[in-house]
Design a protein around this motif. Structure first.
Motif, mmCIF file in Angstrom:
data_model
loop_
_atom_site.group_PDB
_atom_site.id
_atom_site.type_symbol
_atom_site.label_atom_id
_atom_site.label_comp_id
_atom_site.label_asym_id
_atom_site.label_seq_id
_atom_site.Cartn_x
_atom_site.Cartn_y
_atom_site.Cartn_z
ATOM 1 N N LYS A 149 1.851 4.009 3.127
ATOM 2 C CA LYS A 149 1.415 3.405 4.395
ATOM 3 C C LYS A 149 2.655 2.974 5.162
ATOM 4 C CE LYS A 149 -1.584 1.370 7.260
ATOM 5 N NZ LYS A 149 -0.666 0.901 8.304
ATOM 6 N N ASP B 78 -1.355 5.825 9.762
ATOM 7 C CA ASP B 78 -1.893 5.526 8.442
ATOM 8 C C ASP B 78 -1.121 6.233 7.338
ATOM 9 O OD1 ASP B 78 -3.909 3.850 9.394
ATOM 10 O OD2 ASP B 78 -5.249 5.546 9.766
ATOM 11 N N LYS B 79 -0.382 7.279 7.705
ATOM 12 C CA LYS B 79 0.407 8.007 6.725
ATOM 13 C C LYS B 79 1.639 8.593 7.414
ATOM 14 C CE LYS B 79 -2.376 12.204 7.327
ATOM 15 N NZ LYS B 79 -3.203 13.221 6.641
ATOM 16 N N THR C 78 0.850 -1.188 0.000
ATOM 17 C CA THR C 78 0.000 0.000 0.000
ATOM 18 C C THR C 78 0.882 1.233 0.000
ATOM 19 O OG1 THR C 78 -1.684 -1.170 1.275
ATOM 20 C CG2 THR C 78 -1.822 1.233 1.215
#
Length: 666
Positions: free
Chosen positions: A505, A515-516, A502
């Motif tokens: 991520k 998440d970031k 992803t």
């Protein structure tokens, strides 16, 4: 109430909705993010029909015949599946690379034996990009159904005899379904891939269909109530395929939505419902099995030809899927079913077994043989680079500490799989066969004290980091330490389009998972990275290696496929894209140089020119996958490492002899 064998337009139409959902999802049509729930609908339908068939046969004067039941299922499923497998094996001879062809042979074997769900469960997750070049991935659902066919008659026959007919059957199936659902939810929380493929975690969906059949035997809704039940069911199904996404926990409690929807549609038993009884739904429903069989190889073909995502190619792919499904239905499904049905059971069984062996025999050969002269020699050489990796990779990844080269330890290499992909270049930089390097680390483990991983590697990585920190001061003091990591990956995730990753991520954190890559996480990374470097540099000459250029595609496969398709394919990443990808990590490494005196080694001048970082040199891949240097590629870095040991020799002339490492496993 109609007999179990009477034609049901609602069931046929429900099949159409299920197959359309799956096909549109796999072709990447926008708006159908939950199309994979179509398989769950298929499971409910199958459980419903099988319960009716088995209980109807048990109650009949002639009784239930296991042989006839299994033969009927084989007549229904195997002919079209065997034709598909035979066609793929034939086409694969001309268009698949050696390792791809061998894998196809393995998957054909598992698909025909209906064990492919367990096979794929061990390889990769269903939603992982790596699974999307497996030509028979979709047969996992057939394997689950067949395993249900094997066990379910035993359960129903035993229950009929021991519990006195249908009296307690509903309670039994309800208890089994609840147990399976509970196991599904529990397993999905810790191993989603296994829960997705595993029969015991899917059995409740098939049992749900059986429960509906038993309920209908006792109660049927009136006409008006049936309309609302059917509408509610279709709303749940349509809502599922539009709103559920692969990012959600699946399977699990969310699976109740499409399963309940299918159950409600079956319970309503409306043969004239517009959504399921219309002509298009009936045409698709009768061909749903063949459409399902052929759609996935068409999807994989688009990816193989690098046409996935192109609207015109997708439109053609959908049309080809419908044509192949139609031809398979008329030329294989219908005639084979009729002809096998006309034979005596013994003869029909013999024909089925011979047909299976006719496909499985060649598949077994394909699985094991190399067929050295099947493809052009240049293609063979490119494909072989997949295996040109550190020969001790698996061994040392498991041990987490290995001595490479000779016993005299000239350097300590700390890092992850990128370090293991490079370590033999460091060994090749040494001047004597008695010299070697000590590697400490494992794949997926960055060398940053205090880092936590949001991956399954967390526990083993913490042990490695703890022991490095505890031992490093006394471990061969004065010996150069070389740190090699896929550093940007842990902060910014994989590249867009990279298998099973992803983008943006983070894989690590210091206080809580993110998440970031937030400003706070970047600041913590900088602080801990520099602190780690300073701690190591206090006792060792420290060398920090800038990240290896990442290609984003598996280089040997992409080059080999391009050669097979007579295409010119020069894989590379621009020097600017490489710089941007690793700009933050480079700044942090420069900070460690300024604060602790760490030396920074840059592989870019050895792997790139002014404009591009190429994936190959002289027509030979430099990588064995998308981001790990092969043993050919890593030798280009020998000149980068050699100065370390020239300086070390000069220092030893002044201070003493080299270290001999005594192996002590972490």
């Amino acid at each position: 109430m109609r007999s179990a064998g009477s034609f049901r337009h609602d069931i046929n139409g429900l099949r159409a909705w299920a197959v359309v959902a799956v096909v549109l999802y796999h072709f990447g049509i926008s708006g159908f993010s939950g199309g994979f729930v179509g398989v769950d609908v298929f499971f409910v339908i199958s459980g419903y029909l099988m319960t009716g068939i088995i209980l109807g046969a048990i109650a009949a004067p002639s009784g239930f015949s296991f042989w006839n039941f299994y033969l009927a299922r084989a007549r229904r499923i195997l002919p079209a599946l065997l034709v598909l497998c035979a066609v793929l094996l034939a086409l694969g001879w001309f268009f698949l690379l050696p390792s791809d062809y061998q894998r196809l042979g393995k998957h054909v074997w598992g698909s025909v034996l209906f064990t492919s769900n367990r096979m794929f469960m061990k390889e990769a997750g269903y939603f992982d990009v790596a699974s999307h070049d497996k030509w028979l991935l979709h047969t996992w659902s057939l394997s689950v159904e067949w395993q249900f066919y094997l066990l379910f008659p035993l359960v129903l026959v035993a229950a009929w005899r021991w519990l006195g007919g249908r009296r307690w059957m509903l309670l039994l199936l309800g208890a089994l379904a609840l147990a399976s659902l509970a196991y599904c939810v529990a397993l999905a929380a810790r191993n989603p891939s296994q829960a997705f493929y595993f029969f015991p975690t899917r059995a409740w969906e098939l049992l749900a269909g059986g429960i509906v059949f038993l309920i209908q035997a006792r109660w049927q809704p009136g006409a008006l109530r049936a309309i609302w039940i059917e509408r509610a069911g279709m709303a749940l199904i349509i809502g599922s395929l539009l709103l559920i996404t692969p990012d959600m926990a699946w399977p699990g409690l969310l699976s109740l939505i499409p399963v309940s929807g299918a159950a409600l549609v079956l319970l309503a038993r409306r043969d004239d419902a517009w959504l399921t009884a219309n002509g298009a739904a009936q045409w698709l429903g009768t061909r749903s099995y063949s459409i399902y069989l052929w759609h996935w190889p068409v999807v994989v073909s688009l990816a193989y030809l690098e046409l996935a995502g192109q609207p015109q190619a997708i439109a053609v792919g959908l049309l080809v899927t419908l044509i192949l499904g139609h031809l398979s239905y008329h030329w294989v499904e219908q005639p084979s079913g009729r002809r096998l049905g006309m034979l005596r059971p013994v003869t029909a069984t013999a024909v089925v077994v011979v047909a299976m062996m006719t496909v499985m025999g060649p598949a077994k050969v394909v699985r094991k043989a190399d067929f050295e002269h099947r493809l052009p020699e240049a293609v063979q050489r490119v494909d072989e680079e997949r295996d040109n990796r550190n020969p001790r990779l698996d061994e040392c990844d498991a041990k987490t500490e290995c001595q490479y080269g000779g016993p005299n330890t000239r350097a300590i290499v700390l890092g992850d799989s990128h370090a293991q992909a490079t370590v033999n270049a460091i060994v090749a930089s040494l001047s004597s066969a008695d010299d070697g390097v000590l590697f400490i680390g494992t794949s997926g483990c960055p060398i940053i004290f205090g880092a936590q991983l949001d991956t399954p590697k967390q526990d083993i990585c913490q042990k490695i980091l703890g022991r490095i920190r505890e031992r490093q001061a006394s471990l061969l003091p004065g010996t150069p330490v070389i740190v090699i990591n896929r550093a940007s990956y842990y902060l910014f995730g994989g590249l867009r389009g990279e298998a099973d990753e992803t983008p943006n991520k983070p894989k690590l954190y210091f206080t809580e998972p993110a998440d970031k890559p937030s400003e706070a996480l970047l600041a913590q990374y900088r602080q801990h990275y520099v602190a780690t470097a300073c701690e190591l540099a206090a006792n060792h000459p420290l060398y920090l290696v800038r990240p290896t250029p990442e290609m984003g595609v598996r280089v040997p496969e992409a080059m080999g496929r391009a050669m097979l398709l007579k295409r010119e394919r020069k894989l590379s990443v621009s020097r600017e894209a490489y710089r941007q990808r690793n700009a933050f990590v480079s700044q942090v490494q420069d900070a460690a140089h300024q604060q602790c005196g760490a030396h920074v080694l840059d592989p870019a001048p050895y792997l790139c020119d002014d404009q591009q970082c190429a994936a190959s040199r002289h027509g030979r891949p430099m990588y064995y996958d998308d981001d790990h240097l092969s043993e050919f590629g890593n030798r280009l870095l020998v000149p980068m490492f050699q100065p370390i040991f020239v300086e070390q020799v000069l220092g030893q002339i002044r201070t003493g002899s080299p270290h001999k490492h005594e192996q002590s496993a972490l």
